[in-house]
Design a protein around this motif. Sequence first.
Motif, short mmCIF file in Angstrom:
data_model
loop_
_atom_site.label_atom_id
_atom_site.label_comp_id
_atom_site.label_asym_id
_atom_site.label_seq_id
_atom_site.Cartn_x
_atom_site.Cartn_y
_atom_site.Cartn_z
N LEU A 1 20.03 50.84 61.84
CA LEU A 1 20.19 50.43 60.44
C LEU A 1 20.49 48.94 60.44
O LEU A 1 21.61 48.50 60.67
CB LEU A 1 21.31 51.24 59.79
N HIS A 2 19.47 48.15 60.14
CA HIS A 2 19.43 46.75 60.55
C HIS A 2 19.92 45.79 59.47
O HIS A 2 19.41 45.78 58.35
CB HIS A 2 17.98 46.40 60.93
N GLN A 3 20.92 44.96 59.84
CA GLN A 3 21.42 43.87 59.01
C GLN A 3 21.78 44.31 57.59
O GLN A 3 21.54 43.60 56.62
CB GLN A 3 20.40 42.73 58.98
N LYS A 4 22.35 45.49 57.52
CA LYS A 4 22.78 46.04 56.24
C LYS A 4 23.67 47.24 56.54
O LYS A 4 23.39 47.99 57.47
CB LYS A 4 21.55 46.50 55.43
N VAL A 5 24.72 47.39 55.75
CA VAL A 5 25.49 48.64 55.79
C VAL A 5 24.88 49.54 54.73
O VAL A 5 24.94 49.25 53.54
CB VAL A 5 26.99 48.38 55.51
N PHE A 6 24.27 50.62 55.19
CA PHE A 6 23.50 51.48 54.28
C PHE A 6 24.41 52.26 53.33
O PHE A 6 25.58 52.51 53.63
CB PHE A 6 22.63 52.45 55.08
N GLU A 7 23.85 52.64 52.20
CA GLU A 7 24.56 53.52 51.27
C GLU A 7 25.01 54.78 52.02
O GLU A 7 24.30 55.30 52.87
CB GLU A 7 23.64 53.94 50.12
N GLU A 8 26.18 55.26 51.65
CA GLU A 8 26.69 56.43 52.34
C GLU A 8 25.83 57.66 52.10
O GLU A 8 25.78 58.57 52.94
CB GLU A 8 28.14 56.71 51.94
N ARG A 9 25.10 57.70 51.01
CA ARG A 9 24.20 58.83 50.76
C ARG A 9 23.11 58.89 51.84
O ARG A 9 22.66 59.98 52.20
CB ARG A 9 23.56 58.72 49.38
N PHE A 10 22.68 57.74 52.37
CA PHE A 10 21.72 57.76 53.46
C PHE A 10 22.31 58.47 54.67
O PHE A 10 21.64 59.29 55.31
CB PHE A 10 21.32 56.32 53.83
N LEU A 11 23.56 58.17 54.98
CA LEU A 11 24.21 58.81 56.13
C LEU A 11 24.34 60.31 55.90
O LEU A 11 24.23 61.10 56.85
CB LEU A 11 25.57 58.18 56.38
N TYR A 12 24.60 60.72 54.67
CA TYR A 12 24.67 62.15 54.36
C TYR A 12 23.35 62.84 54.71
O TYR A 12 23.33 63.91 55.33
CB TYR A 12 25.00 62.34 52.89
N HIS A 13 22.23 62.22 54.34
CA HIS A 13 20.93 62.84 54.65
C HIS A 13 20.66 62.80 56.16
O HIS A 13 20.09 63.75 56.71
CB HIS A 13 19.83 62.13 53.88
N ALA A 14 21.07 61.73 56.82
CA ALA A 14 20.92 61.69 58.28
C ALA A 14 21.75 62.78 58.93
O ALA A 14 21.30 63.45 59.88
CB ALA A 14 21.34 60.31 58.80
N ASP A 15 22.97 62.99 58.44
CA ASP A 15 23.81 64.08 58.95
C ASP A 15 23.12 65.42 58.76
O ASP A 15 23.12 66.27 59.67
CB ASP A 15 25.15 64.11 58.19
N SER A 16 22.54 65.63 57.60
CA SER A 16 21.93 66.93 57.27
C SER A 16 20.66 67.20 58.05
O SER A 16 20.32 68.36 58.32
CB SER A 16 21.63 66.99 55.77
N LEU A 17 19.95 66.14 58.43
CA LEU A 17 18.65 66.30 59.09
C LEU A 17 18.72 66.15 60.61
O LEU A 17 17.71 66.34 61.29
CB LEU A 17 17.65 65.28 58.52
N GLY A 18 19.87 65.77 61.14
CA GLY A 18 19.96 65.56 62.57
C GLY A 18 19.26 64.30 63.02
O GLY A 18 18.55 64.28 64.04
N TYR A 19 19.46 63.22 62.29
CA TYR A 19 18.80 61.94 62.54
C TYR A 19 19.83 60.98 63.11
O TYR A 19 20.83 60.66 62.47
CB TYR A 19 18.25 61.42 61.22
N LEU A 20 19.61 60.52 64.34
CA LEU A 20 20.56 59.64 65.01
C LEU A 20 20.48 58.24 64.43
O LEU A 20 19.38 57.71 64.21
CB LEU A 20 20.25 59.57 66.51
#
Length: 602
Positions: A339-358
Amino acid sequence: MAKIPRPEYPRPQFVREDWLNLNGDWQFEIDTGDSGLARGLLNRELSGKIRVPFCPECKLSGVEYLDFMEAVWYRREVTVPESWGDRRVQLNFQAVDYEATVWVNGREVGRHRGGYSPFSCDLGFGRDLGGKATIVVRARDPRDWAKPCGKQSMIYENYGCHYPRTTGIWQTVWMEPVAPTSLKRPRITPCLQEKQFRIDQHLVNPQAGWKIVAVLKDSHGDVSRAEVVTGGDFASTLILPVPADRLRLWQPGDGQLYDIDLSLFAPGGELVDHATSYAGMRSVSIDGLKVKINGKTVFQRQVLDQGYYPDGLLTAPTDEALMRDITLAMRAGFNAARLHQKVFEERFLYHADSLGYLVWGEYGDWGYRQGTRVPSTVVDGYRHQPAAAMMTQWLEVLERDYSHPAIIGWCPLNETSQSIEDYMTTLDDVTRGMFLAAKLVDNTRPVLDSSGYSHRVAEADIYDCHDYSQDPAKFAVQQSGLAADDPFQNGRDKHWSIPYRGQPYFVSEFGGIWWNPKAGEKDFSWGYGERPKSLDEFYTRFKGLCDVLLDNPKMFGYCYTQLTDVFQEQNGVLFFDRSMKFDLAKLHAVQSRKAAIETLEA
């Protein structure tokens, strides 16, 4: 009633039922000379309007003003629910770029510096607000401040890999009521070896004799329960065991999650606060040159994701757009993202958590080096110290994101260099300080001191380089030194980095193949190397570059540049609007075979 933009709950890992989304139309005014306070903008109606949470530079805001804005002002009147009267009202901002001052009903209630991390303002008891809250926000973003701003352009137009600026509110604004003594966001640590979750639970206004109860749940119901009676301590620890027959591992491509209920009871037994969260059971470890997930070597097929959108810039137009970026990356064969040169919205991390995306959590440090020959700039008669501000913001990011299972590593800085002698020591202090901050907050994940270029922390867990060689044969030669424990280093001839000491190694930026068949000869765009003459040539080059790294038995992963085109930088595997540029199945086929380091599993 107009539909509220971005209506979803913005803090998915610490959810309370009672809340009020404040996205939508706000009064708005650009303050060209940052003189608005003297001119009375605090106490009058503003001249325009804007659609929050979108920044004024972007189309979705309804403003689309692309010039520099020293400061901007927002104003909105909110009806406070009568049922909130006996609780304290929290006004929450998920992100405001860059320096925010907040007034409610004419009284200053908070200040915050930093464009990436959330902050809250306590408005007091709901009953004392008189049923109304007139919110005024001034966001200052002066062009001559040295400040971390990621890929935002420091001149009027886009250039190189810099894009339109983001000023002011760019994530959700919302309110919630909380009890005077209440739960703070928990720190949830999966302990796979012990088959349990550890919850470190802090309280606001802690008092003795209050009971905290945590319940772990899966799709079949309650898994375990823990409770503790506080002694007025600042933090309490609760252990939630997972029986063997209920153990579900969170792993790449399979985001198995447990739900967690958190309750706080007063000494008399009254429920005073309740929130829900979730967690994934997984471990991250290092074994020699290998980085393991749940004890298994996983070659990290990362894609560099800058998180820009044509109509929203740093803000995704919808929650679905965040999830779609992940699913498209996975369709192309990537199991991870930087996740490059930006702190992503926490909702993005929620979807990464749900999908198993490192994912690797990063900080948008570029811009800090603006004006680096002068270590600070004068602001309102005081000294603005970007290094100190960065450290504070990085700690806020670590606190926000600690419990997300998708995050498997931290990287605070990008492409630092030792090329300006009179600020080298300051840069070393920042690099070491941000590395130590990450290690002190989180001892469960590896930390890379800086992505590419200057590695300055001897005990960094990971070592890397950036290499945009476009000829696979030359790329292989450049990366061949790893076999003799002498890997490629950016700025080796300038001695920018301390020596490699045998850490896991990967190429954290490569590829970036320039391809845009829609662009005419006069259209400005760029990528790395010469544009392939055909799609077949692109696929051949992509495969050749990936094969070099997949076939290297000492390489634990890579990061291909990049997921999408971003304005003039047209080297994504998708067009900027996320339409198809390539056959994703072909890219998936290149990446899906076992890497050499994965075949060495004992």
